[in-house]
Design a protein around this motif. Sequence first.
Motif, PDB file in Angstrom:
ATOM      1  N   PRO A 273       0.827  -1.219   0.000  1.00  0.00           N
ATOM      2  CA  PRO A 273       0.000   0.000   0.000  1.00  0.00           C
ATOM      3  C   PRO A 273       0.857   1.264   0.000  1.00  0.00           C
ATOM      4  O   PRO A 273       1.966   1.284   0.541  1.00  0.00           O
ATOM      5  CB  PRO A 273      -0.801  -0.122   1.301  1.00  0.00           C
ATOM      6  N   GLY A 274       0.333   2.304  -0.643  1.00  0.00           N
ATOM      7  CA  GLY A 274       1.010   3.589  -0.648  1.00  0.00           C
ATOM      8  C   GLY A 274       2.192   3.671  -1.607  1.00  0.00           C
ATOM      9  O   GLY A 274       3.032   4.554  -1.487  1.00  0.00           O
ATOM     10  N   LYS A 275       2.259   2.762  -2.577  1.00  0.00           N
ATOM     11  CA  LYS A 275       3.370   2.744  -3.531  1.00  0.00           C
ATOM     12  C   LYS A 275       2.884   3.088  -4.936  1.00  0.00           C
ATOM     13  O   LYS A 275       1.685   3.103  -5.214  1.00  0.00           O
ATOM     14  CB  LYS A 275       4.040   1.369  -3.542  1.00  0.00           C
ATOM     15  N   ARG A 276       3.872   3.343  -5.819  1.00  0.00           N
ATOM     16  CA  ARG A 276       3.552   3.712  -7.192  1.00  0.00           C
ATOM     17  C   ARG A 276       4.404   2.902  -8.162  1.00  0.00           C
ATOM     18  O   ARG A 276       5.568   2.589  -7.869  1.00  0.00           O
ATOM     19  CB  ARG A 276       3.779   5.202  -7.414  1.00  0.00           C
ATOM     20  N   ALA A 277       3.827   2.582  -9.329  1.00  0.00           N
ATOM     21  CA  ALA A 277       4.514   1.760 -10.315  1.00  0.00           C
ATOM     22  C   ALA A 277       4.420   2.392 -11.696  1.00  0.00           C
ATOM     23  O   ALA A 277       3.458   3.094 -12.015  1.00  0.00           O
ATOM     24  CB  ALA A 277       3.911   0.353 -10.355  1.00  0.00           C
ATOM     25  N   ALA A 278       5.428   2.124 -12.487  1.00  0.00           N
ATOM     26  CA  ALA A 278       5.416   2.530 -13.895  1.00  0.00           C
ATOM     27  C   ALA A 278       5.619   1.297 -14.764  1.00  0.00           C
ATOM     28  O   ALA A 278       6.542   0.506 -14.533  1.00  0.00           O
ATOM     29  CB  ALA A 278       6.515   3.553 -14.168  1.00  0.00           C
ATOM     30  N   LEU A 279       4.732   1.135 -15.732  1.00  0.00           N
ATOM     31  CA  LEU A 279       4.857   0.076 -16.741  1.00  0.00           C
ATOM     32  C   LEU A 279       5.247   0.743 -18.050  1.00  0.00           C
ATOM     33  O   LEU A 279       4.564   1.659 -18.518  1.00  0.00           O
ATOM     34  CB  LEU A 279       3.525  -0.664 -16.909  1.00  0.00           C
ATOM     35  N   LEU A 280       6.331   0.272 -18.651  1.00  0.00           N
ATOM     36  CA  LEU A 280       6.841   0.881 -19.865  1.00  0.00           C
ATOM     37  C   LEU A 280       6.981  -0.185 -20.948  1.00  0.00           C
ATOM     38  O   LEU A 280       7.684  -1.180 -20.767  1.00  0.00           O
ATOM     39  CB  LEU A 280       8.202   1.512 -19.572  1.00  0.00           C
ATOM     40  N   ALA A 281       6.277   0.008 -22.060  1.00  0.00           N
ATOM     41  CA  ALA A 281       6.352  -0.917 -23.197  1.00  0.00           C
ATOM     42  C   ALA A 281       7.018  -0.198 -24.362  1.00  0.00           C
ATOM     43  O   ALA A 281       6.545   0.855 -24.800  1.00  0.00           O
ATOM     44  CB  ALA A 281       4.957  -1.384 -23.599  1.00  0.00           C
ATOM     45  N   VAL A 282       8.116  -0.756 -24.853  1.00  0.00           N
ATOM     46  CA  VAL A 282       8.855  -0.159 -25.967  1.00  0.00           C
ATOM     47  C   VAL A 282       9.103  -1.250 -27.008  1.00  0.00           C
ATOM     48  O   VAL A 282       9.732  -2.254 -26.700  1.00  0.00           O
ATOM     49  CB  VAL A 282      10.198   0.440 -25.505  1.00  0.00           C
ATOM     50  N   GLU A 283       8.610  -1.035 -28.222  1.00  0.00           N
ATOM     51  CA  GLU A 283       8.704  -2.078 -29.243  1.00  0.00           C
ATOM     52  C   GLU A 283       9.133  -1.510 -30.594  1.00  0.00           C
ATOM     53  O   GLU A 283       8.738  -0.409 -30.981  1.00  0.00           O
ATOM     54  CB  GLU A 283       7.353  -2.776 -29.414  1.00  0.00           C
ATOM     55  N   SER A 284       9.921  -2.295 -31.325  1.00  0.00           N
ATOM     56  CA  SER A 284      10.321  -1.951 -32.685  1.00  0.00           C
ATOM     57  C   SER A 284      10.236  -3.171 -33.593  1.00  0.00           C
ATOM     58  O   SER A 284      11.256  -3.772 -33.942  1.00  0.00           O
ATOM     59  CB  SER A 284      11.747  -1.391 -32.702  1.00  0.00           C
ATOM     60  N   PRO A 285       9.031  -3.573 -33.989  1.00  0.00           N
ATOM     61  CA  PRO A 285       8.901  -4.701 -34.905  1.00  0.00           C
ATOM     62  C   PRO A 285       9.630  -4.511 -36.231  1.00  0.00           C
ATOM     63  O   PRO A 285      10.033  -5.494 -36.857  1.00  0.00           O
ATOM     64  CB  PRO A 285       7.383  -4.795 -35.114  1.00  0.00           C
ATOM     65  N   THR A 286       9.822  -3.237 -36.664  1.00  0.00           N
ATOM     66  CA  THR A 286      10.527  -3.045 -37.929  1.00  0.00           C
ATOM     67  C   THR A 286      11.975  -3.540 -37.848  1.00  0.00           C
ATOM     68  O   THR A 286      12.571  -3.890 -38.873  1.00  0.00           O
ATOM     69  CB  THR A 286      10.526  -1.566 -38.373  1.00  0.00           C
ATOM     70  N   ALA A 287      12.534  -3.579 -36.643  1.00  0.00           N
ATOM     71  CA  ALA A 287      13.903  -4.080 -36.476  1.00  0.00           C
ATOM     72  C   ALA A 287      13.984  -5.593 -36.674  1.00  0.00           C
ATOM     73  O   ALA A 287      15.079  -6.147 -36.741  1.00  0.00           O
ATOM     74  CB  ALA A 287      14.438  -3.701 -35.094  1.00  0.00           C
ATOM     75  N   THR A 288      12.831  -6.253 -36.761  1.00  0.00           N
ATOM     76  CA  THR A 288      12.825  -7.708 -36.940  1.00  0.00           C
ATOM     77  C   THR A 288      12.549  -8.113 -38.393  1.00  0.00           C
ATOM     78  O   THR A 288      12.513  -9.303 -38.694  1.00  0.00           O
ATOM     79  CB  THR A 288      11.774  -8.378 -36.032  1.00  0.00           C
ATOM     80  N   PHE A 289      12.350  -7.133 -39.289  1.00  0.00           N
ATOM     81  CA  PHE A 289      12.066  -7.448 -40.690  1.00  0.00           C
ATOM     82  C   PHE A 289      13.241  -8.190 -41.310  1.00  0.00           C
ATOM     83  O   PHE A 289      14.396  -7.782 -41.184  1.00  0.00           O
ATOM     84  CB  PHE A 289      11.780  -6.171 -41.475  1.00  0.00           C
ATOM     85  N   GLN A 290      12.942  -9.283 -42.015  1.00  0.00           N
ATOM     86  CA  GLN A 290      13.969 -10.136 -42.625  1.00  0.00           C
ATOM     87  C   GLN A 290      14.038  -9.882 -44.132  1.00  0.00           C
ATOM     88  O   GLN A 290      13.116 -10.230 -44.870  1.00  0.00           O
ATOM     89  CB  GLN A 290      13.652 -11.606 -42.359  1.00  0.00           C
ATOM     90  N   ILE A 291      15.137  -9.290 -44.577  1.00  0.00           N
ATOM     91  CA  ILE A 291      15.247  -8.871 -45.976  1.00  0.00           C
ATOM     92  C   ILE A 291      15.267 -10.052 -46.947  1.00  0.00           C
ATOM     93  O   ILE A 291      14.842  -9.925 -48.104  1.00  0.00           O
ATOM     94  CB  ILE A 291      16.518  -7.993 -46.157  1.00  0.00           C
ATOM     95  N   ASP A 292      15.726 -11.216 -46.505  1.00  0.00           N
ATOM     96  CA  ASP A 292      15.819 -12.381 -47.399  1.00  0.00           C
ATOM     97  C   ASP A 292      14.695 -13.390 -47.186  1.00  0.00           C
ATOM     98  O   ASP A 292      14.766 -14.515 -47.699  1.00  0.00           O
ATOM     99  CB  ASP A 292      17.176 -13.082 -47.213  1.00  0.00           C
ATOM    100  N   ASP A 293      13.677 -12.991 -46.447  1.00  0.00           N
ATOM    101  CA  ASP A 293      12.581 -13.911 -46.103  1.00  0.00           C
ATOM    102  C   ASP A 293      11.309 -13.460 -46.815  1.00  0.00           C
ATOM    103  O   ASP A 293      10.745 -12.419 -46.494  1.00  0.00           O
ATOM    104  CB  ASP A 293      12.389 -13.912 -44.580  1.00  0.00           C
TER     105      ASP A 293
END
Length: 350
Positions: free
Chosen positions: A159-179
């Motif tokens: 009780p009496g606490k605070r939280a931060a949820l942070l979502a950071v995503e870059s699906p473009t970094a997973t693009f496969q040029i030969d696939d």
Amino acid sequence: MCVKITAAAKALPPYWRETKDILPFLDTWLIGQETRFQRKVRKIFENAAVDKRYSIMTPAEVFSQTSFEEKNAIYARESIKLGETALTNALAKVGWKPTDIDYLITVSCTGIMIPSLDAYLINSMQMKQDVVRLPVTEMGCVAGISGIIYAKNFLKANPGKRAALLAVESPTATFQIDDYSMANIVSAAIFGDGAACVLLSSHDDDEGPEVVAEEMYHFYDAVHMMGFSLANSGLQMILDKGVTETIAAHFPAIVHPFLEKNRLKIDDISHLIFHPGGRKIVEVVQELFGKLGKNIDDTKEVLRQYGNMSSATVLYVLERFMEKQPEKDTYGLMLSFGPGFSAQRVLLQW
């Protein structure tokens, strides 16, 4: 004592393009492929229900022959910038300082960082030295709701606490040029990059919708349906064509028993905060909810404006509802699907 969501805020990468502006890069990439296949790929992009998307890289960089090491380095560098911006934007909405955060959760599945993002933010934003860290990876699109669940459980026990949820995503970094597989193509057509931050509190003085209940639902024998395989070229998308049918088959078991445990029916839910996985999934869920007299218009609008940003996307939908300031005593249902295969739900009450 209750746990409340006090703010939701987003942060966007520096580069963006409308889908029509990406098509010339797509045409260049497809040179040498069969004409019929080229037409099919263009139609997938044109019919993806995504008008615009943001990226940590220019289209030329995305459609270039770069190594996993090079793209992951961009992911790490830009994730730190995006994460700090999203957290700063959320803190500003409620007038908190970085040192007000007792519990910091970071979620991402589109790159690899060790130490994780939270370590960099603790230093750059001078957060308290005893802040509790929880980096969450490997959960894909459901991780935004997973983070809310973890934050709720921590805050309920503290009780009496605070939280931060942070979502950071870059699906473009997973693009496969030969696939040239459908999984890689569909992924490129529906995904975009982005970040979001949600602040939660068990402080009596803080205001916002209460996290009334939360629950995970795991599908048996479906681990093959969604995820990444780690190849020498990077994170290679796995996306089974049976995802939408599987969701439809499980939908009643996902929604109704969860509400019944909280003495509610779908008629009692005023706000549907649903993760826009892609056009087909959105259409399936829209049909299912439509039969129940509900709509997911905000979900469709987030998909149109930004694409699917994996774990961050449902938090963009949440931000839209937070800005509307819903009427008191109304309920909202958050819902995401992701690797595992799993569905995760959170019940909110304003």
